[in-house]
Design a protein around this motif. Structure first.
Motif, short mmCIF file in Angstrom:
data_model
loop_
_atom_site.label_atom_id
_atom_site.label_comp_id
_atom_site.label_asym_id
_atom_site.label_seq_id
_atom_site.Cartn_x
_atom_site.Cartn_y
_atom_site.Cartn_z
N VAL A 52 14.00 -4.08 4.07
CA VAL A 52 13.47 -3.01 4.93
C VAL A 52 12.11 -2.56 4.42
CG1 VAL A 52 13.92 -0.71 5.85
CG2 VAL A 52 15.84 -2.22 5.32
N PRO A 53 11.03 -2.90 5.14
CA PRO A 53 9.70 -2.47 4.70
C PRO A 53 9.45 -1.00 5.04
CG PRO A 53 9.55 -4.20 6.40
CD PRO A 53 10.96 -3.69 6.37
N VAL A 54 8.98 -0.25 4.07
CA VAL A 54 8.60 1.15 4.30
C VAL A 54 7.27 1.41 3.59
CG1 VAL A 54 9.25 3.57 3.96
CG2 VAL A 54 11.04 1.87 4.31
N PRO A 55 6.21 1.69 4.33
CA PRO A 55 4.93 1.99 3.67
C PRO A 55 5.02 3.34 2.94
CG PRO A 55 4.64 1.56 6.03
CD PRO A 55 6.11 1.76 5.79
N ALA A 56 4.17 3.53 1.96
CA ALA A 56 4.18 4.79 1.20
C ALA A 56 3.40 5.87 1.95
CB ALA A 56 3.59 4.56 -0.19
N ARG A 57 3.75 6.05 3.22
CA ARG A 57 3.11 7.09 4.00
C ARG A 57 4.18 8.10 4.38
NH1 ARG A 57 0.32 2.53 7.18
NH2 ARG A 57 2.31 2.44 8.28
N GLN A 58 3.80 9.36 4.37
CA GLN A 58 4.75 10.44 4.65
C GLN A 58 5.60 10.18 5.90
OE1 GLN A 58 4.68 13.43 2.77
NE2 GLN A 58 6.44 14.22 3.88
N LEU A 59 4.94 9.89 7.02
CA LEU A 59 5.66 9.79 8.28
C LEU A 59 6.64 8.63 8.29
CD1 LEU A 59 3.00 10.75 10.92
CD2 LEU A 59 5.17 11.91 10.41
N VAL B 167 11.62 -2.32 0.62
CA VAL B 167 10.40 -2.72 -0.08
C VAL B 167 9.26 -1.81 0.39
CG1 VAL B 167 10.01 -4.58 1.63
CG2 VAL B 167 8.74 -4.59 -0.52
N CYS B 168 8.59 -1.21 -0.58
CA CYS B 168 7.42 -0.41 -0.22
C CYS B 168 6.34 -1.40 0.20
CB CYS B 168 6.99 0.42 -1.42
SG CYS B 168 5.51 1.38 -1.07
N SER B 169 5.92 -1.34 1.46
CA SER B 169 5.16 -2.45 2.04
C SER B 169 3.65 -2.25 2.04
CB SER B 169 5.64 -2.71 3.46
OG SER B 169 5.56 -1.54 4.23
N ALA B 170 3.18 -1.07 1.70
CA ALA B 170 1.73 -0.85 1.58
C ALA B 170 1.51 0.40 0.75
CB ALA B 170 1.08 -0.70 2.95
N GLY C 171 -1.30 11.62 -2.38
CA GLY C 171 0.01 11.68 -1.74
C GLY C 171 0.84 10.42 -1.87
N GLU C 172 0.18 9.26 -1.94
CA GLU C 172 0.99 8.03 -1.94
C GLU C 172 1.74 7.83 -3.25
OE1 GLU C 172 -0.44 4.45 -0.21
OE2 GLU C 172 -0.86 5.46 1.69
N ASN C 173 1.13 8.31 -4.33
CA ASN C 173 1.81 8.21 -5.62
C ASN C 173 3.09 9.07 -5.60
OD1 ASN C 173 2.26 7.50 -8.24
ND2 ASN C 173 0.88 9.04 -9.10
N ASP C 174 2.96 10.29 -5.03
CA ASP C 174 4.14 11.15 -4.90
C ASP C 174 5.19 10.49 -4.01
OD1 ASP C 174 2.98 13.03 -6.47
OD2 ASP C 174 2.11 14.14 -4.79
N MET C 175 4.69 9.88 -2.94
CA MET C 175 5.58 9.22 -1.99
C MET C 175 6.36 8.11 -2.67
SD MET C 175 5.57 10.42 0.96
CE MET C 175 7.27 10.32 1.26
N LEU D 278 13.03 -2.23 -4.27
CA LEU D 278 12.45 -3.24 -5.15
C LEU D 278 11.56 -2.54 -6.16
CD1 LEU D 278 11.48 -6.18 -2.74
CD2 LEU D 278 13.57 -5.88 -4.08
N SER D 279 11.57 -3.01 -7.41
CA SER D 279 10.89 -2.24 -8.46
C SER D 279 9.38 -2.25 -8.30
CB SER D 279 11.30 -2.77 -9.83
OG SER D 279 10.62 -3.98 -10.09
N GLN D 280 8.83 -3.28 -7.64
CA GLN D 280 7.38 -3.33 -7.42
C GLN D 280 7.05 -3.06 -5.95
OE1 GLN D 280 5.00 -4.05 -9.81
NE2 GLN D 280 6.76 -3.83 -11.20
N PRO D 281 6.05 -2.22 -5.68
CA PRO D 281 5.60 -2.05 -4.30
C PRO D 281 4.59 -3.15 -3.94
CG PRO D 281 4.41 -0.53 -5.72
CD PRO D 281 5.32 -1.35 -6.61
N ILE D 282 4.49 -3.47 -2.65
CA ILE D 282 3.39 -4.33 -2.21
C ILE D 282 2.17 -3.43 -2.09
CG2 ILE D 282 2.47 -5.77 -0.35
CD1 ILE D 282 5.28 -6.61 0.33
N LEU D 283 1.11 -3.78 -2.81
CA LEU D 283 -0.09 -2.94 -2.76
C LEU D 283 -0.84 -3.17 -1.46
CD1 LEU D 283 -1.23 -3.59 -6.43
CD2 LEU D 283 -0.07 -1.54 -5.53
N ALA D 284 -1.37 -2.09 -0.90
CA ALA D 284 -2.25 -2.25 0.26
C ALA D 284 -3.47 -3.03 -0.22
CB ALA D 284 -2.65 -0.90 0.80
#
Ligand SMILES: Nc1ncnc2c1ncn2[C@@H]1O[C@H](COP(=O)(O)OP(=O)(O)O)[C@@H](O)[C@H]1O
Ligand SMILES: [Mg+2]
Length: 389
Positions: free
Chosen positions: A249-256, A290-293, A300-304, A317-323
């Motif tokens: 399940v991809p989830v970007p590190a964005r609030q929404l 998986v954090c996808s971006a 805010g993204e670090n907090d996210m 997953l322990s590593q996020p995919i970096l934008a």
């Protein structure tokens, strides 16, 4: 407006794709990377070459040795290296699932497919999204499938008589990646499937299991089957959930996007109930977020990311995919980073690849756990059995 859109699309494609309209892969690997991809040391490869067990690698005019994708396949065959499942085991079927658009589903599907192929796995990609971006990244133009009888849409539609799933499978530029492309007719299939609700009972059950049934006819032929689902939940989405044996399940590190995953989890749970109520129980071997971006420097993204870690714990997953601009640029050219040359500095490109490699490496661990012949538990089991014998 339609006409000018089509003209522009053709112009873009004529610039991006080669004149012969097929993407060609010219990937080459130095000895270090080649050895890494087949899971041996460069010294071991050099030794096998010296002893004549392997053909000598090709050389550039400056004397530098290199390997092609086909060479990697030959090395694996010659040295008996087998990355994938045992012949009698089933492919692991992963849905890259999230009901939102723009979260990275197609980007991950394409990159993970290429990653798996590079590491010696046989891959089938099934593009269940009528928007067909994954199909386009595998260089198949969905509009050309419009009059074709042998499409996924035709297979899924209860109104069609086409029921040979294998015939919907096409080649890609990668020798070990095949694709069931999406086409515009997929949207019609959704309608036809939804119409089974009027008939109820058996018709609904069959409507929910169409994809699962199709895949079961080819499930031994691949190591991993990747499903790129449509962004909205309907019969197509339920087919994907019913067919999958693992969820990514991809989830970007964005609030929404983070907040909408709560809704996503509810929807998944409800859908599993719908499937079960209709005689189609599911049992996922793994579910991973998986954090996808992720841009660590963005406020805010670090907090996210920390919140995601706290929320999903071992499911994340322990590593996020970096934008990354590399990913953005590559996908805009209908390619993956694995198929592209660096768009900026080599260091940036390499960072991006290393990041993707470590994320996908974790997913591969989950995949291998599903095969008794590869999993630690399975191997332990074997030892016990042979000891008992
Ligand atoms: N890690 C990333 N870094 C930069 N851009 C990304 C990344 N992941 C996805 N994108 C971009 O985001 C957009 C949406 O991604 P896409 O995979 O098409 O989403 P979906 O399939 O979920 O709709 C694309 O333009 C893609 O290039
Ligand atoms: Mg998509």
């Amino acid at each position: 407006m339609t006409r000018s859109c089509e003209e522009m699309r053709d112009r873009v494609k004529s610039i991006v794709f080669k004149p012969e309209d097929r993407k060609t892969l010219d990937l080459t690997f130095g000895p270090g990377i080649a050895a890494d991809l087949v899971g041996r040391t460069p010294e071991a490869l050099a030794k096998a070459e010296k002893e004549g067990r392997l053909a000598a690698p090709k050389q550039l005019s400056n004397g530098r040795r290199y390997y092609t994708l086909e060479d990697l396949t030959h090395i694996r065959e010659a040295l008996g290296i087998h990355a994938g499942k045992a012949p009698d085991e089933d492919a692991v079927i992963i849905a890259v699932q999230n009901f939102k658009g723009g979260v990275g589903k197609s980007t991950i599907t394409k990159h993970f497919a290429d990653y798996l192929a590079l590491h010696g796995y046989r891959v089938l990609v099934i593009d269940c999204d009528p928007q067909a971006s994954t199909t386009t990244m595998f260089d198949i133009q969905p509009e050309t499938l419009i009059d074709d009888e042998e499409t996924l849409g035709q297979f899924l539609s209860p109104r069609s008589t086409f029921d040979n799933f294998r015939q919907a499978i096409r080649d890609t530029a990668w020798p070990t990646i095949k694709i069931v492309p999406s086409s515009l007719g997929l949207q019609d299939a959704e309608w036809d499937l939804t119409a089974t609700l009027r008939e109820g009972g058996q018709a609904v059950r069959e409507g929910l299991q169409r994809l699962r049934i199709g895949i079961s006819s080819i499930v031994k032929d691949y190591d991993v089957i990747l499903l790129d689902p449509p962004p909205a939940m309907g019969f197509l989405g339920l087919n994907v959930m019913a067919a999958a044996t693992g969820l990514l399940v991809p989830v970007p590190a964005r609030q929404l996007d983070y907040l909408s995953t709560i809704h996503f989890m509810d929807t998944i749970a409800e859908n599993i109930e719908v499937l079960e109520a209709n005689g189609t129980p599911v049992d996922y071997g793994f579910i991973r977020i998986v954090c996808s971006a992720y841009t660590p420097s963005k406020p805010g993204e670090n907090d996210m990311w920390k919140m995601m870690q706290a929320t999903y714990a071992n499911f994340l997953l322990s590593q996020p995919i970096l934008a990354s601009e590399e990913i953005k640029n590559a996908t805009q050219a209908f390619r993956s980073v694995y198929e592209s040359k660096p768009s900026a500095s080599h260091a940036t490109y390499q960072r991006c690849r290393d990041n993707l490699d470590s994320v996908f490496g974790e997913v591969v661990q989950q995949v291998r756990q599903q095969w008794p012949s590869k999993s630690i538990a399975g191997r332990a089991g074997e030892t016990v059995t042979s000891a008992a014998a």
